[in-house]
Design an enzyme around this catalytic site. Structure first.
Site, short mmCIF file in Angstrom:
data_model
loop_
_atom_site.label_atom_id
_atom_site.label_comp_id
_atom_site.label_asym_id
_atom_site.label_seq_id
_atom_site.Cartn_x
_atom_site.Cartn_y
_atom_site.Cartn_z
N SER A 1 4.17 -1.15 9.97
CA SER A 1 5.02 -2.30 9.73
C SER A 1 5.12 -3.12 11.01
CB SER A 1 6.41 -1.85 9.30
OG SER A 1 7.25 -2.97 9.07
N HIS B 1 4.76 -11.28 9.43
CA HIS B 1 5.18 -9.92 9.07
C HIS B 1 4.09 -9.30 8.23
CE1 HIS B 1 6.65 -7.52 5.56
NE2 HIS B 1 7.07 -6.75 6.54
N ARG C 1 1.81 0.63 3.18
CA ARG C 1 2.40 1.96 3.10
C ARG C 1 1.90 2.74 1.88
NH1 ARG C 1 5.69 -2.17 1.92
NH2 ARG C 1 6.63 -2.25 -0.15
#
Length: 407
Positions: free
Chosen positions: A197, A211, A215
């Site tokens: 992240s 951003h 995952r």
């Protein structure tokens, strides 16, 4: 272990490596039969040769297996040498796991972390990352890489976490609210989760914030059934609108998606626009990108390959924009607008973001890593409204009405 065999008239000419007692007995039996049956030497020689060939093939198979294992180990060591820190999982466990999805995903996220950190350091000459490895008492740990107060980046964080244990009741309810049917045992639900992240806040208001997060999640229900899914995305938050930059960003992500399905980009672009929505403001956090969650089809392997393509698109979709604008001049008024937009970023991350909420609800989470996404500085002013037809009003219009950037 190796065996080199040559058979001439049924005899072993050269052998390196001891043979098993069973193999030796077999050879002696064949030779004994040959002595008693002189009328059939060719058949017995052929039989002996067949036994020798079979053993040679067996040893060759073992040799190949050992060599392959050694090569896998060497390749793993080579990959890990380029990471920002050693893997969270023990190297021996990673080697033993082989092609298990959890180990493959851990290596991918560590590789992504290293690739992005090096690209950011090249763009911000002289800056360096603080590399902070940490362990979680409940299981697992992570690697946090943070750059602060560089010439180009005010704050850039690229974090990896690999955690396991039992989900909290709050996390279970959060997942159930997304439609997941989860069977717990005594209120417990074992899980493992891993991801990379990052949030990057530049100093120059003409360089956008980015951003990204990718995952993988596994849970084991009370009846032994395992559920798994992938999630993630990459999105851009500019202070001012530069259409050429936004088109480049979206086009790069679209190309990564199109390698796997022509339907991925439009589906995940819309999902991104809908997800990064600040409801109490009636506007998006930025100009979007792609976002997806709870993906468990078409197959685990196909989705892993898709996530890998998306992760590898981060540097080419963003770094050219950084290099293009990092030395642009800017005014105090433009810097003020950047601070106000960062306030919106903070509002979304603390109120709506799933990752932040999951992290805060998970026992033993590392708060510093979770809140790494917040900028060093931000600003809130009472009733700030930009003048109509200004560049500030232009970006607000796009944030309220998302555009199709690549068609």
């Amino acid at each position: 272990m190796s065996v080199q065999l040559a058979v001439r008239a049924g005899w072993v000419l050269r052998r390196t490596a001891p043979l098993s007692p069973l193999w030796c007995c077999s050879v002696r039996a064949v030779h004994g039969s040959a002595a008693r049956s002189p009328g059939r030497p060719s058949l017995l020689v052929a039989a002996g040769a067949a036994v020798l060939a079979g053993v040679a093939a067996g040893y060759s198979h073992l040799q190949r297996a050992e060599m392959a294992a050694a090569e896998r180990g060497d390749e793993l060591s080579r990959r890990c040498a380029g990471f920002m820190a050693p893997p969270v999982t023990d190297m021996g466990q990673l080697r033993a796991a082989g092609q298990d999805m959890k180990s493959r995903m851990e290596l991918l996220i560590l590789e992504t972390q290293a690739e992005v950190c090096r690209a950011l350091q090249e763009a911000d000459v002289g800056a360096s990352f603080t590399v902070d490895t940490w362990q979680r008492a409940e299981g697992g740990g992570g690697v946090s890489c943070v750059l602060q107060d560089g010439q180009v980046f005010e704050k850039a964080g690229v974090n990896v976490s690999v955690v396991h244990g039992h989900l909290s009741q709050e996390s279970i309810q959060q997942m159930k609210s997304r439609g997941k049917s989860l069977k717990t045992k005594d209120g417990k639900l074992p899980f493992c989760a891993m991801g990379v992240s990052s949030v990057i806040h530049p100093k120059n208001p003409h360089v956008p914030t980015i951003h990204f997060n990718y995952r993988y999640f596994e849970i084991e229900e009370a009846d032994g059934n395992k559920q798994w899914w992938f999630g993630g995305g990459t999105d851009l938050t500019p202070t001012y609108l530069n259409q050429e930059d936004v088109v480049h960003f979206h086009q790069t992500l679209k190309e990564a998606c199109d390698k796997h399905s022509p339907g991925f980009y439009p589906q995940f672009k819309k999902w991104c626009d809908d997800y990064f929505f600040i409801k109490h403001r009636g506007e998006r956090r930025g100009v979007g990108g792609i976002f997806f969650d709870d993906l468990d089809s078409p197959s685990k392997e196909e989705l892993f390959q898709f996530v890998q393509s998306c992760a590898r698109a981060v540097v080419p979709c963003y770094i050219p924009i950084v290099n293009k604008h990092k030395n642009d001049p800017f005014t105090p008024e433009e810097k003020l607008w950047q601070q106000l937009r960062r306030g919106r970023y903070v509002e979304f991350n603390l109120v709506y973001d799933r990752g932040t909420k999951f992290g805060l609800a998970t026992s033993g989470s590392r708060i510093e890593s979770i809140l790494m996404s917040l900028p060093l500085t931000a600003r809130w002013e009472y009733m700030h409204i930009p003048p109509p037809e200004s560049r500030e009003a232009e970006i607000l219009h796009v944030l309220r009405e998302p555009k199709d950037w690549v068609h």
